[in-house]
Design a protein around this motif. Structure first.
Motif, PDB file in Angstrom:
ATOM      1  N   GLU A  26       0.814  -1.212   0.000  1.00  0.00           N
ATOM      2  CA  GLU A  26       0.000   0.000   0.000  1.00  0.00           C
ATOM      3  C   GLU A  26       0.851   1.268   0.000  1.00  0.00           C
ATOM      4  N   ASP A  27       1.972   1.245   0.733  1.00  0.00           N
ATOM      5  CA  ASP A  27       2.831   2.427   0.766  1.00  0.00           C
ATOM      6  C   ASP A  27       3.464   2.684  -0.602  1.00  0.00           C
ATOM      7  N   ALA A  28       3.823   1.622  -1.326  1.00  0.00           N
ATOM      8  CA  ALA A  28       4.391   1.777  -2.673  1.00  0.00           C
ATOM      9  C   ALA A  28       3.342   2.352  -3.626  1.00  0.00           C
ATOM     10  N   ILE A  46       4.014   7.493 -16.079  1.00  0.00           N
ATOM     11  CA  ILE A  46       4.007   6.879 -14.747  1.00  0.00           C
ATOM     12  C   ILE A  46       4.190   5.372 -14.867  1.00  0.00           C
ATOM     13  N   ASN A  47       3.419   4.739 -15.734  1.00  0.00           N
ATOM     14  CA  ASN A  47       3.520   3.287 -15.922  1.00  0.00           C
ATOM     15  C   ASN A  47       4.927   2.892 -16.349  1.00  0.00           C
ATOM     16  N   THR A  48       5.513   3.669 -17.242  1.00  0.00           N
ATOM     17  CA  THR A  48       6.861   3.382 -17.733  1.00  0.00           C
ATOM     18  C   THR A  48       7.882   3.547 -16.614  1.00  0.00           C
ATOM     19  N   ILE A  52      10.299   0.575 -15.386  1.00  0.00           N
ATOM     20  CA  ILE A  52      11.761   0.699 -15.378  1.00  0.00           C
ATOM     21  C   ILE A  52      12.297   0.518 -13.960  1.00  0.00           C
ATOM     22  N   THR A  53      11.604   1.086 -12.983  1.00  0.00           N
ATOM     23  CA  THR A  53      12.015   0.928 -11.587  1.00  0.00           C
ATOM     24  C   THR A  53      12.035  -0.543 -11.194  1.00  0.00           C
ATOM     25  N   LEU A  54      10.979  -1.265 -11.528  1.00  0.00           N
ATOM     26  CA  LEU A  54      10.910  -2.685 -11.174  1.00  0.00           C
ATOM     27  C   LEU A  54      11.984  -3.497 -11.885  1.00  0.00           C
ATOM     28  N   PHE A  60      10.057  -2.441  -5.905  1.00  0.00           N
ATOM     29  CA  PHE A  60       9.749  -1.017  -6.009  1.00  0.00           C
ATOM     30  C   PHE A  60      10.624  -0.228  -5.045  1.00  0.00           C
ATOM     31  N   ASP A  61      11.341   0.757  -5.587  1.00  0.00           N
ATOM     32  CA  ASP A  61      12.195   1.648  -4.807  1.00  0.00           C
ATOM     33  C   ASP A  61      11.674   3.069  -5.036  1.00  0.00           C
ATOM     34  N   GLY A  62      11.030   3.626  -4.025  1.00  0.00           N
ATOM     35  CA  GLY A  62      10.373   4.920  -4.168  1.00  0.00           C
ATOM     36  C   GLY A  62      11.290   6.054  -4.563  1.00  0.00           C
ATOM     37  N   SER A  63      12.492   6.109  -3.967  1.00  0.00           N
ATOM     38  CA  SER A  63      13.391   7.222  -4.293  1.00  0.00           C
ATOM     39  C   SER A  63      13.905   7.099  -5.734  1.00  0.00           C
ATOM     40  N   PHE A  64      14.181   5.880  -6.178  1.00  0.00           N
ATOM     41  CA  PHE A  64      14.602   5.659  -7.570  1.00  0.00           C
ATOM     42  C   PHE A  64      13.483   6.095  -8.518  1.00  0.00           C
ATOM     43  N   TYR A  65      12.254   5.662  -8.211  1.00  0.00           N
ATOM     44  CA  TYR A  65      11.086   5.983  -9.031  1.00  0.00           C
ATOM     45  C   TYR A  65      10.896   7.503  -9.167  1.00  0.00           C
ATOM     46  N   ILE A  66      10.924   8.210  -8.042  1.00  0.00           N
ATOM     47  CA  ILE A  66      10.716   9.666  -8.084  1.00  0.00           C
ATOM     48  C   ILE A  66      11.836  10.340  -8.865  1.00  0.00           C
TER      49      ILE A  66
END
Length: 95
Positions: A26-28, A46-48, A52-54, A60-66
């Motif tokens: 849920e947090d991700a 966003i989907n991309t 790419i993050t995954l 899932f790595d939130g800081s990488f994603y942002i």
């Protein structure tokens, strides 16, 4: 997302990932939506960025994603194809 298909909504894409066995907590999911609102990016970007993050982080790595999302937006990347090309050309990831 498979080639040739129309762009999925973020909600549909997250359902698709869950169907493929990716258990996003849920947090991700909250972080993914935060990134969407923070950057005002399209669902396709966003989907991309999630994809790419995954692939890059194996989870899932939130800081990488942002960071990735901000980089794509600053460089005015508009679609999945351009995002993949951008990441490959700049050798940000081996994908």
């Amino acid at each position: 997302m498979e080639r040739g298909k129309s762009v999925q909504s973020l909600e549909d894409y997250l359902d698709y990932l869950q169907g493929k066995g990716f258990q996003l907590h849920e947090d991700a999911i909250g972080f993914i939506y935060f990134g969407k609102h923070y950057t005002n990016a399209s669902d396709e970007i966003i989907n991309t960025a999630v994809e790419i993050t995954l692939k890059a982080q194996k989870s899932f790595d939130g800081s990488f994603y942002i960071s990735l999302l901000e980089t794509l937006m600053v460089n005015k990347v508009k679609n999945r194809k351009d995002a993949i090309r951008f990441v490959k050309e700049r050798e940000l990831l081996a994908i």
